[in-house]
Design an enzyme around this catalytic site. Structure first.
Site, short mmCIF file in Angstrom:
data_model
loop_
_atom_site.label_atom_id
_atom_site.label_comp_id
_atom_site.label_asym_id
_atom_site.label_seq_id
_atom_site.Cartn_x
_atom_site.Cartn_y
_atom_site.Cartn_z
N HIS A 11 6.99 12.26 -5.77
CA HIS A 11 7.31 11.55 -4.53
C HIS A 11 6.23 11.89 -3.50
CE1 HIS A 11 11.93 11.07 -5.24
NE2 HIS A 11 11.22 10.81 -6.33
N GLU A 65 6.48 12.91 -0.53
CA GLU A 65 6.77 14.16 0.17
C GLU A 65 6.36 15.37 -0.65
OE1 GLU A 65 10.53 11.58 1.03
OE2 GLU A 65 8.96 11.69 -0.50
N CYS A 110 14.89 12.09 -0.18
CA CYS A 110 15.98 12.28 -1.15
C CYS A 110 16.37 13.76 -1.18
CB CYS A 110 15.52 11.81 -2.53
SG CYS A 110 14.27 12.90 -3.28
N CYS A 159 13.43 16.14 -2.17
CA CYS A 159 12.43 16.29 -1.12
C CYS A 159 12.99 17.02 0.09
CB CYS A 159 11.88 14.92 -0.73
SG CYS A 159 10.96 14.14 -2.09
#
Length: 157
Positions: free
Chosen positions: A57, A59, A87, A90
């Site tokens: 991701h 992040e 999410c 993260c």
């Protein structure tokens, strides 16, 4: 509009540029930048398809880059700007990295872990608190995501 809001918008535009890179690569268009003081120390976008990695991701990649840049896994004083509400993975990583604040654009009603589905940053048993604010450039970031998924639904396999 105060200085902080102007800076927030400027940093979020940097994250939005990263999201557009993800979109151009066929990735879900999410981008993130990490700022320490007035310096960008990391910038990233989703790369799950490219890397065949469920953890890639924006992040997570940005956190890794920032830690490498600072030569320290503790990102005290850092702010992350991200185009979609983080999410659970993260959000947890933000806490573990000791990030000071996360600023996100669009809420994620399916997987958001800041306020939409979970409230990980508010968990009293965790040893660090990450401040958060949402809604910066929300419409632009949400529109980018919605148009991406609309195109995917209508494209032939």
């Amino acid at each position: 509009m105060g200085l902080l809001e102007r800076n927030d918008e400027s940093w979020m535009r940097e994250a939005l540029r990263e999201a557009k890179k993800a979109e151009a690569e066929g990735e879900v268009p999410v981008g993130a930048v990490i700022v320490l003081g007035e310096e960008v120390v990391a910038r990233a976008h989703n790369q799950r398809e490219l890397l065949h990695d469920p953890t890639a991701h924006a992040e997570m990649i940005a956190l890794t880059q920032a830690a490498e840049h600072l030569e320290n896994w503790r990102l005290a004083g850092a702010r992350m700007y991200v185009t979609l509400e983080p999410c659970a993975m993260c959000a947890g990583a933000l806490v573990l990295a000791r990030v000071e604040e996360v600023v996100w654009a669009a809420a994620d009603p399916r997987a958001g872990a800041i306020e939409s589905v979970f409230r990980i940053l508010e968990e009293p048993r965790l040893n660090h608190r990450v401040r958060s604010r949402g809604g910066i450039l929300e419409i632009e970031c949400r529109d980018l995501l919605q148009s991406f998924f609309r195109r995917r639904r209508t494209e032939p396999d």
